[in-house]
Design an enzyme around this catalytic site. Structure first.
Site, PDB file in Angstrom:
ATOM      1  N   CYS A  57      -1.616   0.911   7.353  1.00 36.94           N
ATOM      2  CA  CYS A  57      -3.071   0.695   7.478  1.00 36.94           C
ATOM      3  C   CYS A  57      -3.548  -0.564   6.742  1.00 36.94           C
ATOM      4  O   CYS A  57      -4.037  -1.496   7.364  1.00 36.94           O
ATOM      5  CB  CYS A  57      -3.847   1.898   6.955  1.00 36.94           C
ATOM      6  SG  CYS A  57      -3.671   3.372   7.985  1.00 36.94           S
ATOM      7  N   ARG A  58      -3.413  -0.582   5.426  1.00 39.54           N
ATOM      8  CA  ARG A  58      -4.021  -1.667   4.651  1.00 39.54           C
ATOM      9  C   ARG A  58      -3.134  -2.898   4.512  1.00 39.54           C
ATOM     10  O   ARG A  58      -3.549  -4.023   4.866  1.00 39.54           O
ATOM     11  CB  ARG A  58      -4.420  -1.154   3.257  1.00 39.54           C
ATOM     12  CG  ARG A  58      -5.551  -0.143   3.288  1.00 39.54           C
ATOM     13  CD  ARG A  58      -5.686   0.614   1.982  1.00 39.54           C
ATOM     14  NE  ARG A  58      -4.539   1.496   1.757  1.00 39.54           N
ATOM     15  CZ  ARG A  58      -4.340   2.210   0.663  1.00 39.54           C
ATOM     16  NH1 ARG A  58      -5.215   2.120  -0.328  1.00 39.54           N
ATOM     17  NH2 ARG A  58      -3.301   3.003   0.539  1.00 39.54           N
ATOM     18  N   SER A  59      -1.914  -2.724   3.995  1.00 37.90           N
ATOM     19  CA  SER A  59      -1.107  -3.924   3.696  1.00 37.90           C
ATOM     20  C   SER A  59      -0.693  -4.741   4.928  1.00 37.90           C
ATOM     21  O   SER A  59      -0.639  -5.975   4.833  1.00 37.90           O
ATOM     22  CB  SER A  59       0.104  -3.578   2.812  1.00 37.90           C
ATOM     23  OG  SER A  59       0.966  -2.661   3.424  1.00 37.90           O
ATOM     24  N   ASP A 113      -8.425   3.844   1.097  1.00 36.13           N
ATOM     25  CA  ASP A 113      -7.432   4.208   2.101  1.00 36.13           C
ATOM     26  C   ASP A 113      -8.166   4.762   3.327  1.00 36.13           C
ATOM     27  O   ASP A 113      -8.806   5.812   3.236  1.00 36.13           O
ATOM     28  CB  ASP A 113      -6.507   5.271   1.488  1.00 36.13           C
ATOM     29  CG  ASP A 113      -5.385   5.645   2.426  1.00 36.13           C
ATOM     30  OD1 ASP A 113      -5.434   5.255   3.607  1.00 36.13           O
ATOM     31  OD2 ASP A 113      -4.459   6.336   1.972  1.00 36.13           O
ATOM     32  N   CYS A 152       0.861  -1.186   0.000  1.00 37.55           N
ATOM     33  CA  CYS A 152       0.000   0.000   0.000  1.00 37.55           C
ATOM     34  C   CYS A 152       0.898   1.237   0.000  1.00 37.55           C
ATOM     35  O   CYS A 152       2.058   1.136  -0.429  1.00 37.55           O
ATOM     36  CB  CYS A 152      -0.985  -0.010   1.166  1.00 37.55           C
ATOM     37  SG  CYS A 152      -0.229  -0.016   2.807  1.00 37.55           S
ATOM     38  N   ASN A 162       2.163   1.523   4.392  1.00 40.76           N
ATOM     39  CA  ASN A 162       2.458   0.228   5.048  1.00 40.76           C
ATOM     40  C   ASN A 162       2.145   0.275   6.543  1.00 40.76           C
ATOM     41  O   ASN A 162       2.829  -0.343   7.357  1.00 40.76           O
ATOM     42  CB  ASN A 162       3.935  -0.188   4.803  1.00 40.76           C
ATOM     43  CG  ASN A 162       4.257  -1.634   5.178  1.00 40.76           C
ATOM     44  OD1 ASN A 162       5.377  -1.929   5.578  1.00 40.76           O
ATOM     45  ND2 ASN A 162       3.306  -2.542   5.067  1.00 40.76           N
TER      46      ASN A 162
END
Ligand code: 4NP
Length: 163
Positions: free
Chosen positions: A13-15, A126, A8, A11
């Protein structure tokens, strides 16, 4: 070993959540000796940092413990990881741009939601600047997508046929 990298922007929040969910799914299927994964960000904004506390809390609520430090995606990742999954279109183009100079790559690059039956190929939104609810929505997207992606790997590599 089949290697997978989730990417993301920050690195945090999402990934890292994709990584945490995917690790749990791999463990549940007893495939830890066949599949490894990691995550990275296209930016260095949060290098060395733990995941965003909102991501950590939300993942924990869903039974996933995050254990990761943010790091920036590098060209070497394209050599080290066979599958690279970008969270959104912007991450995907940044990866392609960085790797455009490199030749002979045989790795495979996807969007995370290429594996989401509810919205194939869409962006994982995001949640960084949004309200708290975004984190649960992202978790559910990632949980769905990681499940389908793991089934894809199992099929693609015949992992259900070997012991
Ligand atoms: P991520 O979210 O890409 O899912 O980790 C973000 C984290 C930090 C920032 C942007 C997105 N930031 O601008 O610092």
């Amino acid at each position: 070993m089949i290697s997978v990298l989730f990417v993301c922007l920050g690195n945090i929040c999402r990934s890292p959540v994709a990584e945490g969910i995917f690790k749990k799914l791999v463990k549940e299927k007893g495939l830890e000796d066949k599949i490894i994964c990691d995550s990275a960000g296209t930016s260095s904004f949060h290098n060395g940092n733990s995941p965003d506390p909102r991501s950590t809390a939300n993942a924990k609520k869903n039974g996933i413990l995050l254990n990761h430090r943010s790091r920036q995606f590098t060209e070497k990742d394209a050599e080290d990881f066979r599958y690279i999954l970008a969270m959104d279109n912007s991450n995907f183009s940044n990866i392609q741009e960085l790797l455009s100079q490199k030749e002979g790559k045989d790795g495979q690059r996807y969007m995370m939601r290429d594996f989401d039956p509810n919205a194939k190929g869409a962006d994982v939104p995001d949640p960084y600047y949004g309200a708290g609810d975004g984190f649960q929505e992202v978790f559910e997207i990632l949980d769905r997508s990681c499940t389908v992606f793991l089934d894809f790997l199992i099929e693609e590599h015949g992992l259900d046929k070997i012991s």
